[in-house]
Design a protein around this motif. Sequence first.
Motif, mmCIF file in Angstrom:
data_model
loop_
_atom_site.group_PDB
_atom_site.id
_atom_site.type_symbol
_atom_site.label_atom_id
_atom_site.label_comp_id
_atom_site.label_asym_id
_atom_site.label_seq_id
_atom_site.Cartn_x
_atom_site.Cartn_y
_atom_site.Cartn_z
ATOM 1 N N ARG A 101 0.914 -1.097 -0.141
ATOM 2 C CA ARG A 101 -0.059 0.039 0.271
ATOM 3 C C ARG A 101 0.835 1.164 -0.121
ATOM 4 N N ILE A 102 0.689 2.102 -0.903
ATOM 5 C CA ILE A 102 1.167 3.294 -1.083
ATOM 6 C C ILE A 102 0.577 4.821 -0.821
ATOM 7 N N GLY A 103 1.140 5.519 0.050
ATOM 8 C CA GLY A 103 0.664 6.726 0.343
ATOM 9 C C GLY A 103 1.551 7.667 -0.506
ATOM 10 N N GLY A 137 2.044 15.071 5.835
ATOM 11 C CA GLY A 137 1.630 14.619 7.298
ATOM 12 C C GLY A 137 0.707 13.482 7.386
ATOM 13 N N GLU A 138 -0.260 13.560 6.635
ATOM 14 C CA GLU A 138 -1.241 12.019 6.552
ATOM 15 C C GLU A 138 -0.466 10.981 6.209
ATOM 16 N N ALA A 139 0.443 11.039 5.083
ATOM 17 C CA ALA A 139 1.153 9.892 4.740
ATOM 18 C C ALA A 139 1.892 9.309 5.975
ATOM 19 N N TYR A 140 2.538 10.015 6.723
ATOM 20 C CA TYR A 140 3.471 9.626 7.749
ATOM 21 C C TYR A 140 2.685 9.127 8.796
ATOM 22 N N ALA A 156 11.610 17.944 2.599
ATOM 23 C CA ALA A 156 11.471 19.077 3.369
ATOM 24 C C ALA A 156 10.445 18.813 4.538
ATOM 25 N N HIS A 157 9.455 18.082 4.114
ATOM 26 C CA HIS A 157 8.228 17.604 4.864
ATOM 27 C C HIS A 157 8.156 16.213 5.462
ATOM 28 N N ALA A 158 9.090 15.723 5.475
ATOM 29 C CA ALA A 158 9.339 14.145 5.770
ATOM 30 C C ALA A 158 9.670 14.348 7.202
ATOM 31 N N PRO A 159 9.507 13.215 8.345
ATOM 32 C CA PRO A 159 10.225 13.308 9.399
ATOM 33 C C PRO A 159 11.840 13.397 9.393
#
Length: 303
Positions: A101-103, A137-140, A156-159
């Motif tokens: 499953r890919i987000g 945000g939702e994907a993580y 830039a928007h990843a943990p």
Amino acid sequence: MAPPAPEWDLRKLRILRALHQHGTVTATAEALLMAPSAVSQQLSNFARQLGVPLLEAHGRRVRLTDAAHLVLHHADEVFAQLERADADLAALVRGDAGQVRIGAFSTAVAALVVPLVTRLREEAPGLELRVREAEAGEAYDLLAAGEVDLALSLAAHAPTVRDPRFTRVPLLADPLDVALPSAHPLAGAPDLRLADLAADPWIYGADGPWSDITRAACEAAGFRPEQAHTATGWPAILALVGAELGVALVPRMVSAEYTPGSVVVRPLEADRPRRHVIAAVRRGAEQGGGPVARVLAALRAGA
């Protein structure tokens, strides 16, 4: 009170099958590298487990009962299904089967995920890919909760890389091009720089990742962009550019898909702005040859 269910034993079922094939206990024992007494004992135990006689005397030999033939009829299906299970399990271990499953954010879905699905449909038809559009945000959150197996986002928007829950894998540095109306005076200018467009009206979202990227790129080029119009969807942004209402930064992944004829997309070789796209999986899932590792490797190759 119902009688107890029969106890099926695959090893003993194989011995019964071998007896049917070879005809005698002695020949069966030789084929299975067992003592004849062990063959007889195993089949006697199997008959007790099933609650039906499997052998009957026939002169100095034994022959299969009707119950034994019925059991063997079903045994053919059992062993055929086990062969299929073995093949499916081997494919799963190799990463050629299973569900992943890919987000992913919207432009990555079009530019990276859809080609991946198309390619793996041919290379590994046993793999089932489920796609879910989701911003970083939702994907993580989904990845941490186990609701997706792989997340695509901008770096830039990843943990942070220090987050112990995830393994981050760089995929590509997506160049940022500038979209101009085809009638713009600089549409054909050589060596175009962002600073050349400092006086132009700009089009980007009111907030969010792309607004931050646009502002940061322009400020790095020495000016603050004047936001003339606000839009978040790429078709809307490029339609506004085509109507000569302003200019916009556009990721190359997007411009290849959506650019209308009224828009000219120019690279910015001098400034070379980029956005970095990464994939992330739960830590450890990238190792071995399982389906997540298989999809991740294919995604990196395609990127």
